[in-house]
Design an enzyme around this catalytic site. Structure first.
Site, PDB file in Angstrom:
ATOM      1  N   GLY B 103       0.910  -1.227   0.085  1.00 12.08           N
ATOM      2  CA  GLY B 103      -0.080  -0.065  -0.034  1.00 12.08           C
ATOM      3  C   GLY B 103       0.851   0.985  -0.045  1.00 12.08           C
ATOM      4  O   GLY B 103       0.467   2.344  -0.267  1.00 12.08           O
ATOM      5  N   CYS B 104       2.029   1.092   0.507  1.00 12.93           N
ATOM      6  CA  CYS B 104       3.028   2.376   0.438  1.00 12.93           C
ATOM      7  C   CYS B 104       3.419   2.651  -0.934  1.00 12.93           C
ATOM      8  O   CYS B 104       4.104   3.794  -0.885  1.00 12.93           O
ATOM      9  CB  CYS B 104       4.343   1.960   1.399  1.00 12.93           C
ATOM     10  SG  CYS B 104       3.934   1.772   3.062  1.00 12.93           S
TER      11      CYS B 104
END
Lengths: 409, 105
Positions: B103-104
């Site tokens: 998700g980063c």
């Protein structure tokens, strides 16, 4: 008659509807598409509106012009999917059953998730450019703005079109320079990421471009709230960055119907097999575009490449054959860099954006990760390609899987 | 790919400088990794987050986002940033011996 139901008639839903309508026997299949709106927005165009390059009429067309003839179109809000019953409930109390479901409900911004963002000054000194309303309000604001601190802030990742904030910064630099007031505008990019972009090599190159254009960069800033009295964004660690105008890229979340169905992750995205694009949990559900929980970019080019893969796998799956087409996370984005130039990036799950020539190795005409006029023309031409070829599911001269040919590494 | 010595053992790290082999991780290694991130000691609250991350990773094959941490670990975002300054999801994943959360990116 078998029933194929497509939820969402945006970029992804429209492309896959066109491709499958062409391939499926009309005597055996009934295709239905559901969307809440009758207008198709060319979303990449929103970015140009604040700078007076496009107006709203450049980015809107009726959705019906792009759906294939002979499919059923339902204009309604989706209430929820009941995957175990193979049916979808609409807010108008209609119930649609299906044999196969393709979910293409996309992603949207949620400024209300950040404390202080929505108040009486929303769209007065705090704007988004991911909606037509936001980008038009910002265009009006810029027309009479006399300068000051312009802060562009990404609230949290992932976001739709991760290059759009950079393009916004580059275009702002170009716009205020041409207005003869660049010296009066302090442009400041504030991001939760450790660099200017998500992928290391491109992040370094974009970081250099920002510096060259005299755009300030603050990294690893997690916004907690907006202090409207002080006109500042405040991080979870109580750092404050003051603004005169705030351009926010708010939290992105998938459609609330996904949440109501109890099917999504914490962002309402659906668990999707990264190779086949089939739902992890339900064999008769496929997922395409921004709706997936994949790490590929949430972008129109990705939806287009996914459509080629989903198309092949869907046709095999309905005949009980193995699904052999594999999605590689391919994305291809033109990036406006201002002053009539642009950059281009081409990457996938495993290979980050690299320099080189595209699509013909050594020839181009486009240059990867380099500012050229030709890349800008590519972006300008793309709007025509989008309306006339891409949405209709027609072949483009770019392979759905990424190639290393022409890239330097 | 890089190799670094931690507690007298040569360990492999990935391109993001996160521990490469899950088996190399233990609580002592976590303490050393925390020090590299400028976190002098790991309190019970740190461990709650680190263990939650490991649990999610074992189940899902991916470390959770900040949003998921806030929603499910019982630790508020504000406290997450106090425990793991700058990037809580990334830092906690690093200390937990897990790859950078997808998700980063």
């Amino acid at each position: 008659m078998k029933k194929l139901l497509i939820l969402g008639g945006g970029t992804a839903g429209t492309i896959i509807a066109n491709k499958l309508h062409e391939a499926l026997d009309a005597g055996k299949w009934q295709i239905t598409i559901v969307d809440r709106s009758e207008t198709h927005y060319y979303q990449p165009g929103f970015l140009f509106i604040p700078f007076g390059i496009y107006t709203s009429k450049d980015v809107m067309k009726p959705k019906r012009d792009f759906y294939p003839r002979g499919i059923e179109v339902v204009i309604a809000e989706i209430d929820k999917i009941e995957p175990n019953e193979n049916r979808v409930l609409l807010k108008n109390n209609q119930v649609l059953s299906y044999d196969y479901l393709i979910v293409a409900t996309g992603t949207n911004i949620h400024p209300e998730e950040t404390e202080g963002l929505i108040d009486e000054n929303w769209l007065k000194d705090k704007f988004d450019f991911y909606t037509l309303e936001g980008s038009c309000a910002l265009a009006n604001f810029f027309k009479s703005w006399e300068g000051g601190r312009l802060v562009v802030n990404i609230v949290e990742m992932p976001i739709k079109c991760p290059v759009a904030p950079l393009e916004f910064l580059f275009l702002a630099d170009s716009y205020f320079t041409e207005m003869g007031m660049r010296d009066k505008v302090d442009i400041h990019f504030v991001t939760p990421l450790p660099g200017a972009f998500t992928k290391p090599i491109a992040s370094g190159i974009f970081g250099d471009v920002l510096e060259k254009k005299n755009i300030r960069l603050t990294t690893e800033f997690g916004i907690a709230r907006v202090d409207n009295e002080k006109k500042a964004i405040v991080s979870w660690e109580e750092e404050e960055i003051p603004y005169d105008v705030l351009v926010t890229i708010p939290t992105n979340k998938g459609d609330s119907a996904i949440e109501r169905s109890g099917m999504g992750n914490e962002f309402n995205y659906l668990a999707t097999d990264k190779d086949t694009l089939r739902s992890i949990d339900y064999p008769n559900i496929f997922v395409i575009g921004d709706t997936t929980d994949l790490t590929s970019s949430k972008a129109g080019s990705v939806a287009h490449f996914e459509a080629e893969i989903l198309y092949e796998n869907f046709l095999n799956a309905v005949e009980g054959r193995p699904m052999r087409a594999k999605f590689d996370g391919h994305a291809n984005c033109f990036i406006e860099s201002g002053f009539g130039k642009g950059l281009l990036i081409d990457f996938n799950f495993d290979v980050e954006p690299l320099p080189g020539k595209f699509p013909l190795p050594g020839i181009g005409p486009f240059s990867l990760l380099q500012e050229t006029k030709m890349n800008h023309y590519g972006k300008v031409m793309f709007r025509w390609v989008y309306w006339n070829l891409l949405l209709k599911g027609l072949e483009l001269p770019i392979e759905s899987n990424m190639t290393m040919a022409g890239k330097r590494y | 790919m890089a190799t670094r010595e931690i507690l007298g053992k040569m360990l492999e790290f990935d391109a993001d400088n996160h521990l490469k082999n899950r088996d190399d991780w233990n609580e002592q290694v976590a303490l050393e990794l925390a020090k590299e991130e400028g976190i002098a000691e790991l309190t019970d609250r740190h461990w709650l987050v680190v263990n939650f991350m490991r649990k999610v990773f074992m189940e899902k094959g991916d470390a959770p986002s900040i949003r998921k941490l806030t929603k499910e670990s019982g630790v508020e975002t504000k406290e997450l940033y106090a425990l793991f300054p700058k990037g809580p999801a990334k830092k906690a994943a690093k200390i937990a011996g897990l790859p950078k959360p997808t998700g980063c990116i």
